[in-house]
Design an enzyme around this catalytic site. Structure first.
Site, PDB file in Angstrom:
ATOM      1  N   LYS A 132       0.840  -1.200   0.000  1.00  0.00           N
ATOM      2  CA  LYS A 132       0.000   0.000   0.000  1.00  0.00           C
ATOM      3  C   LYS A 132       0.874   1.249   0.000  1.00  0.00           C
ATOM      4  O   LYS A 132       1.696   1.439   0.884  1.00  0.00           O
ATOM      5  CB  LYS A 132      -0.936   0.028   1.201  1.00  0.00           C
ATOM      6  CG  LYS A 132      -1.924   1.200   1.123  1.00  0.00           C
ATOM      7  CD  LYS A 132      -2.889   1.221   2.275  1.00  0.00           C
ATOM      8  CE  LYS A 132      -2.348   1.883   3.496  1.00  0.00           C
ATOM      9  NZ  LYS A 132      -2.123   3.352   3.364  1.00  0.00           N
ATOM     10  N   ASP A 192      -3.271   4.408  -2.149  1.00  0.00           N
ATOM     11  CA  ASP A 192      -4.209   4.915  -1.139  1.00  0.00           C
ATOM     12  C   ASP A 192      -4.135   6.445  -1.086  1.00  0.00           C
ATOM     13  O   ASP A 192      -3.526   7.009  -0.183  1.00  0.00           O
ATOM     14  CB  ASP A 192      -3.815   4.287   0.213  1.00  0.00           C
ATOM     15  CG  ASP A 192      -4.703   4.707   1.359  1.00  0.00           C
ATOM     16  OD1 ASP A 192      -5.822   5.174   1.122  1.00  0.00           O
ATOM     17  OD2 ASP A 192      -4.258   4.548   2.526  1.00  0.00           O
ATOM     18  N   LYS A 250      -6.964   8.437  -1.314  1.00  0.00           N
ATOM     19  CA  LYS A 250      -8.212   8.948  -0.705  1.00  0.00           C
ATOM     20  C   LYS A 250      -8.654  10.243  -1.391  1.00  0.00           C
ATOM     21  O   LYS A 250      -8.793  11.293  -0.761  1.00  0.00           O
ATOM     22  CB  LYS A 250      -8.028   9.186   0.789  1.00  0.00           C
ATOM     23  CG  LYS A 250      -7.618   7.958   1.580  1.00  0.00           C
ATOM     24  CD  LYS A 250      -7.627   8.236   3.065  1.00  0.00           C
ATOM     25  CE  LYS A 250      -7.185   7.057   3.899  1.00  0.00           C
ATOM     26  NZ  LYS A 250      -5.743   6.759   3.793  1.00  0.00           N
ATOM     27  N   ASP A 252     -12.690  15.526  -4.209  1.00  0.00           N
ATOM     28  CA  ASP A 252     -12.760  16.842  -4.870  1.00  0.00           C
ATOM     29  C   ASP A 252     -14.007  16.800  -5.749  1.00  0.00           C
ATOM     30  O   ASP A 252     -14.802  15.857  -5.647  1.00  0.00           O
ATOM     31  CB  ASP A 252     -11.464  17.065  -5.681  1.00  0.00           C
ATOM     32  CG  ASP A 252     -11.139  18.555  -5.877  1.00  0.00           C
ATOM     33  OD1 ASP A 252     -12.064  19.335  -6.162  1.00  0.00           O
ATOM     34  OD2 ASP A 252      -9.955  18.917  -5.762  1.00  0.00           O
ATOM     35  N   THR A 254     -10.500   5.329  10.347  1.00  0.00           N
ATOM     36  CA  THR A 254     -10.439   4.560  11.594  1.00  0.00           C
ATOM     37  C   THR A 254      -9.827   5.372  12.741  1.00  0.00           C
ATOM     38  O   THR A 254      -9.867   4.946  13.882  1.00  0.00           O
ATOM     39  CB  THR A 254      -9.595   3.279  11.390  1.00  0.00           C
ATOM     40  OG1 THR A 254      -8.446   3.625  10.632  1.00  0.00           O
ATOM     41  CG2 THR A 254     -10.369   2.226  10.667  1.00  0.00           C
ATOM     42  N   ARG A 270       2.340   0.013  10.888  1.00  0.00           N
ATOM     43  CA  ARG A 270       3.376   0.013  11.918  1.00  0.00           C
ATOM     44  C   ARG A 270       3.644  -1.331  12.588  1.00  0.00           C
ATOM     45  O   ARG A 270       4.821  -1.629  12.868  1.00  0.00           O
ATOM     46  CB  ARG A 270       3.078   1.121  12.937  1.00  0.00           C
ATOM     47  CG  ARG A 270       3.323   2.507  12.331  1.00  0.00           C
ATOM     48  CD  ARG A 270       2.627   3.617  13.088  1.00  0.00           C
ATOM     49  NE  ARG A 270       1.196   3.613  12.843  1.00  0.00           N
ATOM     50  CZ  ARG A 270       0.343   4.499  13.355  1.00  0.00           C
ATOM     51  NH1 ARG A 270       0.799   5.454  14.134  1.00  0.00           N
ATOM     52  NH2 ARG A 270      -0.941   4.426  13.068  1.00  0.00           N
TER      53      ARG A 270
HETATM   54  O1  C5P Z   1       0.361   1.907  10.851  1.00  0.00           O
HETATM   55  P1  C5P Z   1      -1.075   1.543  10.690  1.00  0.00           P
HETATM   56  O2  C5P Z   1      -1.332   0.045  10.760  1.00  0.00           O
HETATM   57  O3  C5P Z   1      -1.994   2.326  11.607  1.00  0.00           O
HETATM   58  O4  C5P Z   1      -1.404   1.983   9.191  1.00  0.00           O
HETATM   59  C1  C5P Z   1      -2.712   2.008   8.688  1.00  0.00           C
HETATM   60  C2  C5P Z   1      -2.704   2.519   7.287  1.00  0.00           C
HETATM   61  O5  C5P Z   1      -4.045   2.486   6.792  1.00  0.00           O
HETATM   62  C3  C5P Z   1      -2.213   3.942   7.119  1.00  0.00           C
HETATM   63  O6  C5P Z   1      -1.457   3.966   5.922  1.00  0.00           O
HETATM   64  C4  C5P Z   1      -3.476   4.776   6.966  1.00  0.00           C
HETATM   65  O7  C5P Z   1      -3.278   5.866   6.096  1.00  0.00           O
HETATM   66  C5  C5P Z   1      -4.429   3.771   6.328  1.00  0.00           C
HETATM   67  N1  C5P Z   1      -5.853   3.996   6.572  1.00  0.00           N
HETATM   68  C6  C5P Z   1      -6.392   4.090   7.834  1.00  0.00           C
HETATM   69  N2  C5P Z   1      -7.731   4.329   8.011  1.00  0.00           N
HETATM   70  C7  C5P Z   1      -8.536   4.445   6.947  1.00  0.00           C
HETATM   71  C8  C5P Z   1      -8.000   4.331   5.651  1.00  0.00           C
HETATM   72  C9  C5P Z   1      -6.639   4.094   5.498  1.00  0.00           C
HETATM   73  O8  C5P Z   1      -5.680   3.949   8.800  1.00  0.00           O
HETATM   74  N3  C5P Z   1      -9.836   4.590   7.135  1.00  0.00           N
END
Ligand code: C5P
Length: 238
Positions: free
Chosen positions: A35, A61, A63, A66, A125, A216
């Protein structure tokens, strides 16, 4: 590749190009999807996406959010990078989502590339009910996410990004082939960070998530490939 591996999208959130490519090489064989998010894309652009797409399927990703004409054009350009999954914010409305889907499909087809899945972000989230209320969304996150998922489906998109807490509700309202992509995944014992609505890989897989977005807990681990393999095993045992 085990089914569990295919269901992991590793979030390559880093600023250095060398680190992004290193992570992709280390973790790529242990996951189904790479991603690329805003940090990597703003720093290194479509060339990086093309390079990564040669290693493994890429979820771009961005997102997008516009007016329909602008998002349609951006979705077409994103599709020409060879990404396998693209996304927009459902909050941009049905017309915007429809434009994104149509323009991405047309662009990929005219470039002779596989047609990407175009999905919509329902509710981030990182937002809980209190944060949603602050920006004017009354009601529980789950109701808002379901409403936006139904709108995305109506607009002809292939699926949505939702939190682990909404998987069951959205899955029972949509067809089994409606793609549910789920971030906010935290193996037991790992730090939540800024994520608010979270679940373990096992719980999210059991609830019916198709693709688990994990950043992470994999990229911050001392051995990212081993962390990804452990998560794949957990998914397989779900
Ligand atoms: O590090 P972590 O597991 O929190 O990463 C989650 C990834 O998912 C990040 O790249 C974040 O931008 C993406 N994301 C998210 N919530 C969303 C859509 C995408 O955390 N609703």
């Amino acid at each position: 590749m085990s089914d569990g591996r295919k269901r992991i999208a590793v979030a390559l959130d880093a600023s250095e190009r060398s680190r992004l490519l290193e992570l992709a090489r280390l973790v790529g064989p242990a996951v189904g999807v790479l991603k690329v998010g805003l940090e990597a894309f703003c720093g290194h652009g479509p060339e990086l996406v093309r390079e990564l797409a040669a290693l493994a399927p890429v979820f771009l990703d961005l997102k997008l959010h516009d007016i329909p004409n602008t998002v349609g054009g951006a979705a077409a350009a994103a599709a020409r990078t060879g990404a396998s999954i693209l996304n927009v914010h459902a909050g941009g409305g049905a017309e915007m989502m429809r434009a994104a889907g149509e323009r991405a499909r047309e662009a990929a087809t005219s470039a002779g590339l596989p047609v990407p899945k175009v999905i919509a972000v329902t509710v981030l989230t990182s937002l809980d009910a209190a944060a949603l209320a602050e920006v004017g969304f009354a009601g529980a996150p789950r109701e808002t996410a379901l409403r936006l998922a139904l709108l995305a489906r109506q607009a002809g998109l292939d699926g949505v990004v939702c939190s682990p807490e909404e998987i069951g509700t959205i899955r029972s309202a949509c067809n089994p082939d409606f793609l549910l992509v789920v971030p906010g995944i935290r193996p037991a014992g790992s730090a939540a960070g800024d994520q608010k609505r979270i679940a373990t890989p096992r719980a999210a897989a059991r609830a019916g998530a198709d693709l688990l977005v994990i950043g992470r807990p994999i990229t911050g681990a001392p051995d990212p490939a081993a962390a990804a393999r452990a998560i794949a095993d957990e998914i397989n045992g779900a």
